[in-house]
Design a protein around this motif. Structure first.
Motif, PDB file in Angstrom:
ATOM      1  N   LYS A  33       0.829  -1.204   0.000  1.00 56.23           N
ATOM      2  CA  LYS A  33       0.000   0.000   0.000  1.00 56.23           C
ATOM      3  C   LYS A  33       0.862   1.252   0.000  1.00 56.23           C
ATOM      4  CE  LYS A  33      -3.899  -2.200   2.357  1.00 56.23           C
ATOM      5  NZ  LYS A  33      -4.709  -2.268   3.605  1.00 56.23           N
ATOM      6  N   VAL A  34       1.908   1.258   0.827  1.00 50.56           N
ATOM      7  CA  VAL A  34       2.779   2.436   0.918  1.00 50.56           C
ATOM      8  C   VAL A  34       3.477   2.702  -0.408  1.00 50.56           C
ATOM      9  CG1 VAL A  34       4.877   3.342   1.997  1.00 50.56           C
ATOM     10  CG2 VAL A  34       3.116   2.241   3.406  1.00 50.56           C
ATOM     11  N   ARG A  35       3.922   1.645  -1.077  1.00 48.83           N
ATOM     12  CA  ARG A  35       4.661   1.810  -2.328  1.00 48.83           C
ATOM     13  C   ARG A  35       3.750   1.855  -3.549  1.00 48.83           C
ATOM     14  NH1 ARG A  35      10.106   0.550  -1.475  1.00 48.83           N
ATOM     15  NH2 ARG A  35      10.420   1.516  -3.512  1.00 48.83           N
ATOM     16  N   GLY A  36       2.464   1.679  -3.356  1.00 46.92           N
ATOM     17  CA  GLY A  36       1.532   1.735  -4.481  1.00 46.92           C
ATOM     18  C   GLY A  36       1.723   0.608  -5.471  1.00 46.92           C
ATOM     19  N   ILE A  37       2.008  -0.594  -4.983  1.00 45.10           N
ATOM     20  CA  ILE A  37       2.254  -1.732  -5.871  1.00 45.10           C
ATOM     21  C   ILE A  37       0.958  -2.108  -6.596  1.00 45.10           C
ATOM     22  CG2 ILE A  37       3.109  -4.094  -6.051  1.00 45.10           C
ATOM     23  CD1 ILE A  37       5.138  -2.018  -5.052  1.00 45.10           C
ATOM     24  N   SER A  38       1.006  -2.098  -7.913  1.00 43.21           N
ATOM     25  CA  SER A  38      -0.176  -2.435  -8.700  1.00 43.21           C
ATOM     26  C   SER A  38      -0.047  -3.779  -9.401  1.00 43.21           C
ATOM     27  CB  SER A  38      -0.444  -1.346  -9.745  1.00 43.21           C
ATOM     28  OG  SER A  38       0.674  -1.208 -10.621  1.00 43.21           O
ATOM     29  N   ASP A  39       1.189  -4.263  -9.564  1.00 44.40           N
ATOM     30  CA  ASP A  39       1.365  -5.536 -10.256  1.00 44.40           C
ATOM     31  C   ASP A  39       2.741  -6.107  -9.920  1.00 44.40           C
ATOM     32  OD1 ASP A  39       0.778  -7.690 -11.831  1.00 44.40           O
ATOM     33  OD2 ASP A  39       1.018  -6.664 -13.743  1.00 44.40           O
ATOM     34  N   VAL A  40       2.813  -7.424  -9.897  1.00 45.44           N
ATOM     35  CA  VAL A  40       4.080  -8.135  -9.724  1.00 45.44           C
ATOM     36  C   VAL A  40       4.161  -9.179 -10.834  1.00 45.44           C
ATOM     37  CG1 VAL A  40       5.526  -9.535  -8.218  1.00 45.44           C
ATOM     38  CG2 VAL A  40       4.033  -7.787  -7.229  1.00 45.44           C
ATOM     39  N   VAL A  41       5.100  -8.988 -11.735  1.00 40.24           N
ATOM     40  CA  VAL A  41       5.266  -9.897 -12.867  1.00 40.24           C
ATOM     41  C   VAL A  41       6.428 -10.832 -12.577  1.00 40.24           C
ATOM     42  CG1 VAL A  41       5.728 -10.092 -15.330  1.00 40.24           C
ATOM     43  CG2 VAL A  41       4.388  -8.149 -14.456  1.00 40.24           C
ATOM     44  N   ARG A  42       6.137 -12.132 -12.584  1.00 40.85           N
ATOM     45  CA  ARG A  42       7.167 -13.136 -12.320  1.00 40.85           C
ATOM     46  C   ARG A  42       7.314 -14.036 -13.541  1.00 40.85           C
ATOM     47  NH1 ARG A  42       4.611 -12.641  -7.212  1.00 40.85           N
ATOM     48  NH2 ARG A  42       6.088 -12.004  -5.591  1.00 40.85           N
ATOM     49  N   LEU A  43       8.532 -14.108 -14.063  1.00 40.05           N
ATOM     50  CA  LEU A  43       8.815 -14.913 -15.245  1.00 40.05           C
ATOM     51  C   LEU A  43       9.698 -16.093 -14.850  1.00 40.05           C
ATOM     52  CD1 LEU A  43       9.610 -12.010 -17.747  1.00 40.05           C
ATOM     53  CD2 LEU A  43       7.411 -13.155 -17.365  1.00 40.05           C
ATOM     54  N   VAL A  44       9.238 -17.290 -15.129  1.00 37.67           N
ATOM     55  CA  VAL A  44      10.017 -18.491 -14.823  1.00 37.67           C
ATOM     56  C   VAL A  44      11.129 -18.633 -15.859  1.00 37.67           C
ATOM     57  CG1 VAL A  44       9.962 -21.002 -14.652  1.00 37.67           C
ATOM     58  CG2 VAL A  44       8.081 -19.632 -13.704  1.00 37.67           C
ATOM     59  N   LYS A  45      12.363 -18.658 -15.383  1.00 34.40           N
ATOM     60  CA  LYS A  45      13.519 -18.762 -16.275  1.00 34.40           C
ATOM     61  C   LYS A  45      13.984 -20.204 -16.473  1.00 34.40           C
ATOM     62  CE  LYS A  45      14.851 -15.426 -17.612  1.00 34.40           C
ATOM     63  NZ  LYS A  45      14.349 -14.602 -18.725  1.00 34.40           N
ATOM     64  N   SER A  46      13.896 -21.008 -15.401  1.00 38.80           N
ATOM     65  CA  SER A  46      14.292 -22.415 -15.529  1.00 38.80           C
ATOM     66  C   SER A  46      13.693 -23.211 -14.374  1.00 38.80           C
ATOM     67  CB  SER A  46      15.823 -22.574 -15.545  1.00 38.80           C
ATOM     68  OG  SER A  46      16.376 -22.261 -14.283  1.00 38.80           O
ATOM     69  N   VAL A  47      13.573 -24.518 -14.603  1.00 35.21           N
ATOM     70  CA  VAL A  47      13.056 -25.447 -13.599  1.00 35.21           C
ATOM     71  C   VAL A  47      13.866 -26.730 -13.691  1.00 35.21           C
ATOM     72  CG1 VAL A  47      11.067 -26.760 -12.786  1.00 35.21           C
ATOM     73  CG2 VAL A  47      10.716 -24.500 -13.782  1.00 35.21           C
ATOM     74  N   ALA A  48      14.150 -27.342 -12.537  1.00 34.43           N
ATOM     75  CA  ALA A  48      14.860 -28.624 -12.533  1.00 34.43           C
ATOM     76  C   ALA A  48      14.293 -29.504 -11.430  1.00 34.43           C
ATOM     77  CB  ALA A  48      16.358 -28.408 -12.317  1.00 34.43           C
ATOM     78  N   LEU A  49      14.099 -30.782 -11.726  1.00 34.06           N
ATOM     79  CA  LEU A  49      13.700 -31.749 -10.714  1.00 34.06           C
ATOM     80  C   LEU A  49      14.949 -32.236  -9.990  1.00 34.06           C
ATOM     81  CD1 LEU A  49      10.990 -33.914 -12.512  1.00 34.06           C
ATOM     82  CD2 LEU A  49      10.653 -32.365 -10.576  1.00 34.06           C
ATOM     83  N   LEU A  50      14.895 -32.205  -8.656  1.00 35.82           N
ATOM     84  CA  LEU A  50      16.056 -32.590  -7.859  1.00 35.82           C
ATOM     85  C   LEU A  50      15.711 -33.786  -6.976  1.00 35.82           C
ATOM     86  CD1 LEU A  50      17.331 -29.039  -6.825  1.00 35.82           C
ATOM     87  CD2 LEU A  50      18.058 -30.465  -8.763  1.00 35.82           C
ATOM     88  N   GLY A  51      15.200 -34.811  -7.604  1.00 37.94           N
ATOM     89  CA  GLY A  51      14.800 -35.992  -6.875  1.00 37.94           C
ATOM     90  C   GLY A  51      13.295 -36.005  -6.669  1.00 37.94           C
ATOM     91  N   PRO A  52      12.764 -37.092  -6.106  1.00 33.66           N
ATOM     92  CA  PRO A  52      11.317 -37.227  -5.923  1.00 33.66           C
ATOM     93  C   PRO A  52      10.748 -36.115  -5.034  1.00 33.66           C
ATOM     94  CG  PRO A  52      12.437 -39.324  -5.568  1.00 33.66           C
ATOM     95  CD  PRO A  52      13.508 -38.278  -5.651  1.00 33.66           C
ATOM     96  N   GLY A  53       9.781 -35.406  -5.549  1.00 30.91           N
ATOM     97  CA  GLY A  53       9.082 -34.423  -4.742  1.00 30.91           C
ATOM     98  C   GLY A  53       9.815 -33.141  -4.451  1.00 30.91           C
ATOM     99  N   ARG A  54      10.917 -32.865  -5.145  1.00 28.05           N
ATOM    100  CA  ARG A  54      11.675 -31.616  -4.914  1.00 28.05           C
ATOM    101  C   ARG A  54      11.976 -30.959  -6.263  1.00 28.05           C
ATOM    102  NH1 ARG A  54      14.655 -29.103  -0.942  1.00 28.05           N
ATOM    103  NH2 ARG A  54      14.117 -30.787   0.486  1.00 28.05           N
ATOM    104  N   MET A  55      11.698 -29.673  -6.346  1.00 31.34           N
ATOM    105  CA  MET A  55      11.888 -28.922  -7.579  1.00 31.34           C
ATOM    106  C   MET A  55      12.647 -27.631  -7.285  1.00 31.34           C
ATOM    107  SD  MET A  55       8.927 -27.073  -9.924  1.00 31.34           S
ATOM    108  CE  MET A  55       7.852 -28.474  -9.803  1.00 31.34           C
ATOM    109  N   HIS A  56      13.579 -27.296  -8.171  1.00 37.04           N
ATOM    110  CA  HIS A  56      14.292 -26.019  -8.092  1.00 37.04           C
ATOM    111  C   HIS A  56      13.854 -25.146  -9.250  1.00 37.04           C
ATOM    112  CE1 HIS A  56      17.622 -23.160  -7.495  1.00 37.04           C
ATOM    113  NE2 HIS A  56      17.700 -23.131  -8.815  1.00 37.04           N
TER     114      HIS A  56
END
Length: 287
Positions: A213-236
């Protein structure tokens, strides 16, 4: 909590001091003594999984060469939080201060580790860091060993960070809670935080909403650059974040390394996030 927080910190400190000393002196045997297989490493440039001693040796050698390039002679590591996840697993956060001779190299950078008991010994099973000032260091360490995940894993990460971001923008704590695994480890350039309870998570969420509210944030854009599976049930994952007031960036865009766990309910949730900024420099506390 399972076990003693003091004991978890002591075990993590012993391991990290030993591996830090081994990296600074090129002592592969000393490093390998504290590393279990498989061993995964996640950074702001991607991630890799090491299943063999040879793979660990290759990454170790690249790390030693990179440290030498920067003139680093010592790695001072300070454990800031540690907890038993179960009797045979410890999650810990620490700060690493690279030192050149007697002078620190810029500022410390944040790290997250998972240690697992193997027989009577504790071994590092997973490490995560974001190095903001040693340009190229993480990419050199990963080398050709960097791995990617299938497209459906990329979609999962996109969905989680999208729902997390919308929850912040809409002030919906319950929606945010569904995206987070507890304990949740948040790492910044100056410190780390371990969020263990919903009360703590709610307090942090309320603080973020005030900053929005103080900073007047109107949007947060998040872009996924990479994904890796690091064993069963864990993702980076690696996520690039742009925080906006209208069309104006509120802070410079930044990159975060995140880890997600898949729970018994088959739902993926955030369990740690590392970014190169001071936590209190951001108008909110996420990626």
């Amino acid at each position: 909590m399972t076990g003693s927080a003091d004991l978890a910190r002591e075990i993590a400190t012993q391991s990290l001091n030993a591996t830090g000393l081994a990296l600074a002196h090129g002592d592969h045997a000393g490093f390998a003594r504290y590393v279990g297989l498989p061993y995964s490493l996640g950074t702001e440039d991607g991630a890799t999984m090491m299943d063999t001693p040879e793979a660990v040796r290759n990454v170790f050698d690249r790390a030693v060469d990179s440290y030498a390039t920067f003139g680093i002679t010592r790695l001072d590591r300070t454990v800031s939080a540690a907890r038993f996840i179960d009797p045979d697993t410890i999650a810990a956060s620490h700060m690493t201060q690279p030192v050149c001779g007697t002078e620190p190299l810029d500022v410390p950078y944040p790290n997250h580790v998972i240690l697992r008991r193997q027989a009577s010994d504790w071994k590092v099973a997973h490490g995560q860091h974001v190095v903001g000032h040693m340009q190229g260091h993480s990419r050199v360490i990963l080398g050709a060993a960097m791995r990617d995940a299938p497209d459906d894993m990329i979609d999962i990460l996109r969905d989680v960070v999208h729902r997390f971001g919308n929850a912040q923008l809409e002030g919906d704590f319950n929606a945010l809670r569904r995206c987070v695994n507890l304990p949740f480890f948040l790492h910044g350039r100056n410190t780390t935080e371990m969020v263990e309870t919903e009360v703590q998570l709610r307090a942090g969420f309320d603080q973020r909403m005030t900053r929005f509210k103080v900073r007047g944030i109107s949007d947060v854009v998040r872009l996924v650059k990479s994904v890796a599976l690091l064993g069963p049930g864990r993702m980076h994952g690696v996520v690039r974040t742009h925080i906006l007031n209208g069309s104006t960036l509120v802070v410079p865009s930044y990159t975060t390394a995140v880890t997600l766990l898949c729970g018994p309910d088959a739902i993926w949730r955030l369990c740690s996030a590392c970014n190169p900024h001071r936590l209190n420099e951001l108008p909110h506390r996420h990626t």
